[in-house]
Design a protein around this motif. Structure first.
Motif, PDB file in Angstrom:
ATOM      1  N   VAL A   1      40.367  37.142  27.264  1.00  0.00           N
ATOM      2  CA  VAL A   1      39.392  37.004  28.054  1.00  0.00           C
ATOM      3  C   VAL A   1      39.291  36.449  29.465  1.00  0.00           C
ATOM      4  O   VAL A   1      40.027  35.423  29.630  1.00  0.00           O
ATOM      5  CB  VAL A   1      38.130  36.073  27.087  1.00  0.00           C
ATOM      6  N   TYR A   2      38.344  36.528  30.290  1.00  0.00           N
ATOM      7  CA  TYR A   2      38.310  36.037  31.465  1.00  0.00           C
ATOM      8  C   TYR A   2      36.798  35.325  31.708  1.00  0.00           C
ATOM      9  O   TYR A   2      35.693  35.860  30.997  1.00  0.00           O
ATOM     10  CB  TYR A   2      38.523  36.786  32.585  1.00  0.00           C
ATOM     11  N   PHE A   3      36.814  34.183  32.394  1.00  0.00           N
ATOM     12  CA  PHE A   3      35.531  33.554  32.733  1.00  0.00           C
ATOM     13  C   PHE A   3      34.399  34.628  33.021  1.00  0.00           C
ATOM     14  O   PHE A   3      34.604  35.233  34.181  1.00  0.00           O
ATOM     15  CB  PHE A   3      35.469  32.310  33.624  1.00  0.00           C
ATOM     16  N   PRO A   4      33.064  34.715  32.565  1.00  0.00           N
ATOM     17  CA  PRO A   4      32.215  35.856  33.304  1.00  0.00           C
ATOM     18  C   PRO A   4      31.587  35.201  34.263  1.00  0.00           C
ATOM     19  O   PRO A   4      31.003  33.967  34.311  1.00  0.00           O
ATOM     20  CB  PRO A   4      31.374  35.950  31.589  1.00  0.00           C
ATOM     21  N   TYR A   5      31.339  35.971  35.275  1.00  0.00           N
ATOM     22  CA  TYR A   5      30.678  35.513  36.407  1.00  0.00           C
ATOM     23  C   TYR A   5      30.105  36.710  37.151  1.00  0.00           C
ATOM     24  O   TYR A   5      30.543  38.023  36.966  1.00  0.00           O
ATOM     25  CB  TYR A   5      31.417  34.745  37.425  1.00  0.00           C
ATOM     26  N   GLY A   6      28.856  36.560  37.981  1.00  0.00           N
ATOM     27  CA  GLY A   6      28.388  37.753  38.586  1.00  0.00           C
ATOM     28  C   GLY A   6      27.413  37.506  39.694  1.00  0.00           C
ATOM     29  O   GLY A   6      26.683  36.393  39.445  1.00  0.00           O
ATOM     30  N   GLN A   7      27.348  37.863  40.858  1.00  0.00           N
ATOM     31  CA  GLN A   7      26.479  37.524  41.797  1.00  0.00           C
ATOM     32  C   GLN A   7      24.974  37.488  41.426  1.00  0.00           C
ATOM     33  O   GLN A   7      23.961  37.047  41.894  1.00  0.00           O
ATOM     34  CB  GLN A   7      26.863  38.157  43.287  1.00  0.00           C
ATOM     35  N   ARG A   8      24.891  38.935  40.836  1.00  0.00           N
ATOM     36  CA  ARG A   8      23.243  39.154  40.175  1.00  0.00           C
ATOM     37  C   ARG A   8      23.604  38.944  38.801  1.00  0.00           C
ATOM     38  O   ARG A   8      24.480  39.207  38.049  1.00  0.00           O
ATOM     39  CB  ARG A   8      23.338  40.675  40.641  1.00  0.00           C
ATOM     40  N   GLU A   9      22.434  38.961  38.099  1.00  0.00           N
ATOM     41  CA  GLU A   9      22.041  38.642  36.618  1.00  0.00           C
ATOM     42  C   GLU A   9      22.713  39.875  35.943  1.00  0.00           C
ATOM     43  O   GLU A   9      23.289  39.533  34.869  1.00  0.00           O
ATOM     44  CB  GLU A   9      20.900  38.413  36.302  1.00  0.00           C
ATOM     45  N   ASP A  10      22.573  41.031  36.414  1.00  0.00           N
ATOM     46  CA  ASP A  10      23.105  42.361  35.932  1.00  0.00           C
ATOM     47  C   ASP A  10      24.466  42.357  35.568  1.00  0.00           C
ATOM     48  O   ASP A  10      25.016  42.611  34.593  1.00  0.00           O
ATOM     49  CB  ASP A  10      22.347  43.503  36.203  1.00  0.00           C
ATOM     50  N   LEU A  11      25.116  42.037  36.663  1.00  0.00           N
ATOM     51  CA  LEU A  11      26.489  42.012  36.813  1.00  0.00           C
ATOM     52  C   LEU A  11      27.099  40.772  35.839  1.00  0.00           C
ATOM     53  O   LEU A  11      28.296  40.991  35.194  1.00  0.00           O
ATOM     54  CB  LEU A  11      27.199  41.497  38.331  1.00  0.00           C
ATOM     55  N   PHE A  12      26.373  39.660  35.802  1.00  0.00           N
ATOM     56  CA  PHE A  12      26.819  38.508  34.827  1.00  0.00           C
ATOM     57  C   PHE A  12      26.781  39.115  33.224  1.00  0.00           C
ATOM     58  O   PHE A  12      27.704  38.703  32.926  1.00  0.00           O
ATOM     59  CB  PHE A  12      26.008  37.467  35.057  1.00  0.00           C
ATOM     60  N   LYS A  13      25.822  39.620  33.149  1.00  0.00           N
ATOM     61  CA  LYS A  13      25.578  40.117  31.892  1.00  0.00           C
ATOM     62  C   LYS A  13      26.589  41.151  31.494  1.00  0.00           C
ATOM     63  O   LYS A  13      27.353  41.014  30.121  1.00  0.00           O
ATOM     64  CB  LYS A  13      24.121  40.650  31.333  1.00  0.00           C
ATOM     65  N   GLN A  14      27.023  41.900  32.176  1.00  0.00           N
ATOM     66  CA  GLN A  14      28.162  42.873  31.925  1.00  0.00           C
ATOM     67  C   GLN A  14      29.348  42.246  31.779  1.00  0.00           C
ATOM     68  O   GLN A  14      30.014  42.543  30.925  1.00  0.00           O
ATOM     69  CB  GLN A  14      28.227  44.018  33.151  1.00  0.00           C
ATOM     70  N   SER A  15      29.726  41.380  32.490  1.00  0.00           N
ATOM     71  CA  SER A  15      30.867  40.436  32.420  1.00  0.00           C
ATOM     72  C   SER A  15      30.787  39.516  31.140  1.00  0.00           C
ATOM     73  O   SER A  15      31.982  39.588  30.597  1.00  0.00           O
ATOM     74  CB  SER A  15      30.978  39.403  33.476  1.00  0.00           C
TER      75      SER A  15
END
Length: 231
Positions: free
Chosen positions: A68-82
């Motif tokens: 696993v990798y630490f989840p991150y995303g500039q937008r909330e939808d990208l974060f949730k996907q991560s």
């Protein structure tokens, strides 16, 4: 208690950042040292993700990925996907940790440091060593006020006859070689020189950025350790 590996990474990164800060005063930074520092800071995140994975596995078993990798995303939808890729069902089973991870995201905090750290580390790891740009500037204060900022190299500068609140100020001359001469009148001139080293193509100054990342990661590691013990 904080993960010992995370603690050692943070301690080592702090020493690296101090060394890079010293280098920056001379107008240059060792690119290999910068790459190592970025990767060590990023490793704090991925080690934390493994700790979260272990807690999540107690709830959903083998449904959580091995790597696993630490989840991150500039937008909330990208974060949730991560999150769904790396730590599925985190919100449902350990909502307090989900909230902690979410609070670090730029769409939540308004600070893009996490996305910048991950992006810069990926570039340095897979593409090329991080390029930096050196910007030298001088700010001239007269009568307690910032009068002019000189950025980069200039042919020459002459400031004469300046008044602040009716008081005639010193004459200031900067030559083509950068030498400064002040002809005293009021004795109220202050010149502050700044050496700014930024990541190439980004308005991100290297040393303050690394210090901010270290501070944010240290706080996150402490908060996560407490939360993992509690849930």
């Amino acid at each position: 208690m904080q993960n010992q590996d995370i603690q050692e990474l943070l301690e080592h990164a702090q020493a690296e950042i101090s060394s890079i800060s010293e280098q920056s005063r001379n107008g240059a930074i060792n690119k290999v040292a910068l790459k190592n520092t970025l990767e060590n800071l990023r490793s704090v995140l991925d080690y934390a993700a493994q700790d979260i994975r272990s807690k999540l596995k107690a709830h959903i078993g083998n449904k959580v990925p091995e790597k696993v990798y630490f989840p991150y995303g500039q937008r909330e939808d990208l974060f949730k996907q991560s999150v769904n890729r790396n730590l599925p069902n985190l919100l449902e089973h350990v909502p307090s940790i989900y909230s902690l991870v979410q609070s670090m995201q730029s769409f939540k905090s308004g600070d893009p440091w996490l996305v910048d750290l991950c992006g810069l580390t990926n570039d340095a790891k897979h593409n090329n060593l991080s390029k930096t740009e050196h910007e030298k500037s001088r700010v001239i204060y007269q009568g307690g006020m910032a009068f002019i900022e000189i950025v980069g190299e200039v042919s020459q500068v002459a400031i004469t006859g300046n008044r602040v609140n009716g008081v005639l100020q010193d004459d200031v001359f900067i030559g083509p070689d950068g030498t400064t001469r002040i002809s005293p009148v009021s004795g109220q001139t202050l010149i502050i020189e700044n050496n700014k080293i930024q990541f190439h193509g980004k308005q991100i100054e290297v040393v303050p950025f690394l210090n901010a990342c270290h501070k944010n990661l240290s706080k996150f590691a402490d908060d996560l350790a407490r939360e993992l013990e509690r849930v």
